[in-house]
Every structure is written in C-alpha cells, then in structure tokens.
Design a protein around this motif. Structure first.
Motif, PDB file in Angstrom:
ATOM      1  N   TYR A   9      -9.732 -26.661  79.609  1.00 11.40           N
ATOM      2  CA  TYR A   9      -8.678 -27.146  81.307  1.00 11.40           C
ATOM      3  C   TYR A   9      -7.385 -26.763  79.936  1.00 11.40           C
ATOM      4  CZ  TYR A   9      -5.600 -30.790  83.818  1.00 11.40           C
ATOM      5  OH  TYR A   9      -4.593 -31.014  84.440  1.00 11.40           O
ATOM      6  N   ARG A  12      -5.603 -23.830  81.478  1.00 16.28           N
ATOM      7  CA  ARG A  12      -5.746 -23.298  82.614  1.00 16.28           C
ATOM      8  C   ARG A  12      -4.062 -23.974  83.371  1.00 16.28           C
ATOM      9  NH1 ARG A  12     -10.297 -21.504  84.932  1.00 16.28           N
ATOM     10  NH2 ARG A  12     -12.037 -21.770  83.755  1.00 16.28           N
ATOM     11  N   ARG A  13      -3.836 -25.664  82.221  1.00 17.13           N
ATOM     12  CA  ARG A  13      -2.897 -26.936  83.088  1.00 17.13           C
ATOM     13  C   ARG A  13      -1.459 -26.006  83.098  1.00 17.13           C
ATOM     14  NH1 ARG A  13       0.363 -29.140  84.686  1.00 17.13           N
ATOM     15  NH2 ARG A  13       0.099 -31.724  84.699  1.00 17.13           N
TER      16      ARG A  13
END
Length: 251
Positions: A9, A12-13
C-alpha cells in the motif's frame, strides 16, 4: 500478512506529493514494526528447533530446561508484538484500516486472540516464575545467550552483545531482590520481567543472524533489524511502588 499489505500500500498511496514509501516518517514506522516481526520470527523458530529436539528425544537436559522457560516467554512476547504490529498496520491504511469490507480489521482481531488464548500474558508470566527453579534458573538463559553471541564480530553487534549481557544481569539481579522481598513483590513485577527476557533473547538471536548474514553475503537487512530492535526499549524492569498500584484501583 499485515506487513506485506502495508508495504504494498505504501508504494501506491500518494500523500504530500509522493508515495508513502518515500516519506521518511512512514518508512521509519514500517521499519520499526518490521524489526519487531524479525525478532518474533527468530524467537519462534528457535523454540521450534528446541521443541523438535525434545520430541525426537535428542534434547539435552539443559536444552529441555531452556525449552521449558522459552515456551511461556515466546508465547507472551510474540503475542504482544503481534497486537502492536497489527495495530500499526491497520493505522497505516488510514480510514480503510477501520472499514470491515477491506478485511483489515480482521487482522487485528485475529492478533488480539494470541495474548488471550496463548496466555494470558499474566498467566504466562507467573508460569515462567514457577518454572525457573526446576529449569535451571535465569542462568540457563544467560549461558545460551553467550553461546548465541560468541561468534559476533561486527562492531555494532558487539555493542548489542554487551547490551544483552547487561540486561540479563539486571534481570537476574531484580529476580533475586524481588524473591527475597516476598511473593507479592515478585509476582507484581513478573510481567515486566518476562517481557524483558523475551525482548533480550530476541535481540540476541537477531544479532546472531545478522553476523551469519554478513558472513554469508546475505545483504544488510538482518544487520539493520538487529540495530533497529536494539534501539527500542529492551529492559522493561522498573521499580514500581505497589502502594501506588493499590491506590489507583481504590475507588
């Protein structure tokens, strides 16, 4: 599982103009919980090896005593670590970490059962106290830690080795002092004592693995884990007035 999801994550964040994986504070947070995972992993499989020797009838008397002490220690420290790590993991997802249909809250609930079902932590701490005399006392842990660290040569690992030795000496001194002060004093501090032994033994195992990794050109991750873990509180033993404990619960 939680760490794998959080690390993915973070790639991607996007926040503050860059992926979380390039944000120093987020990297620092994930690295800290990764070090906790590495320590727990080393301890769990060290105990697995001892258990295998015992079940195969190949454990020495000292190894049997060591297993008797490390089983409650491993259960209580890894259970607590799992809860702390998974709490940080779901926080790393922000609001999504709280939403049921992501599946993330389940990770923390499943982790929370460990210190309950495998313990509780207090029961395991008292079990450790009861097992110490027959198993050979804290000296058996001190001897094993010295064996684990005898091959350490890297400068920062030598400092970690010294920290392990000092902490085990402090734990042994506390145990003797509390034992002479009476059962109430000994039992009141049993959790801090047991957690200290758990974190100290994990650190010794991390240092051993780091030296092996260095000797065998396996990268710098193990060394980083040992150093990072050593920067966290290892000795949790402290003098607490039991009268204060009583006063806090008197209502």
């Amino acid at each position: 599982r939680g760490l794998a999801l959080a690390r993915d994550y973070a790639q991607r964040r996007i926040a503050f103009g860059a992926p979380l994986a390039r944000q120093p504070l987020h990297v620092d947070t994930l690295a800290g919980i990764e070090a906790e995972f590495q320590g727990a992993l080393q301890l769990a499989f060290f105990v697995v090896e001892l258990l295998g020797r015992s079940e195969a009838g190949r454990a020495s008397g000292e190894q049997a005593g060591l297993l008797r002490l490390l089983v409650p220690i491993a259960k209580l420290i890894t259970g607590k670590q799992a809860v702390a790590v998974l709490s940080e993991v779901i926080e790393a997802f922000g609001g999504a970490g709280y939403v049921e249909d992501t599946g993330l809250p389940l990770l923390l609930r499943d982790a929370q059962v460990l210190p309950i079902w495998e313990g509780t932590t207090n029961v395991l701490s008292l079990d450790l106290l009861g097992a110490l005399p027959a198993a050979g006392g804290i000296e058996i842990l001190q001897r094993e830690a010295r064996l684990l660290l005898q091959g350490v040569r890297e400068a920062s690992l030598l400092r970690i080795s010294a920290l392990v030795e000092r902490t085990l000496e402090a734990a042994a001194a506390w145990f003797e002092q509390a034992r002479h002060a009476g059962d109430a004093e000994l039992e009141a501090g049993a959790r801090r004592f047991a957690l200290t032994l758990g974190r100290t033994f994990e650190l010794a195992l991390l240092a051993r693995h780091a030296q092996w990794s260095s000797d065998n050109q396996r990268g710098s991750c193990a060394l980083a884990a040992a150093r990072r873990f050593s920067a966290t509180p290892i000795n949790l033993i402290t003098v607490i007035d039991r009268n204060d404990s009583t006063a806090l619960l008197a209502d």
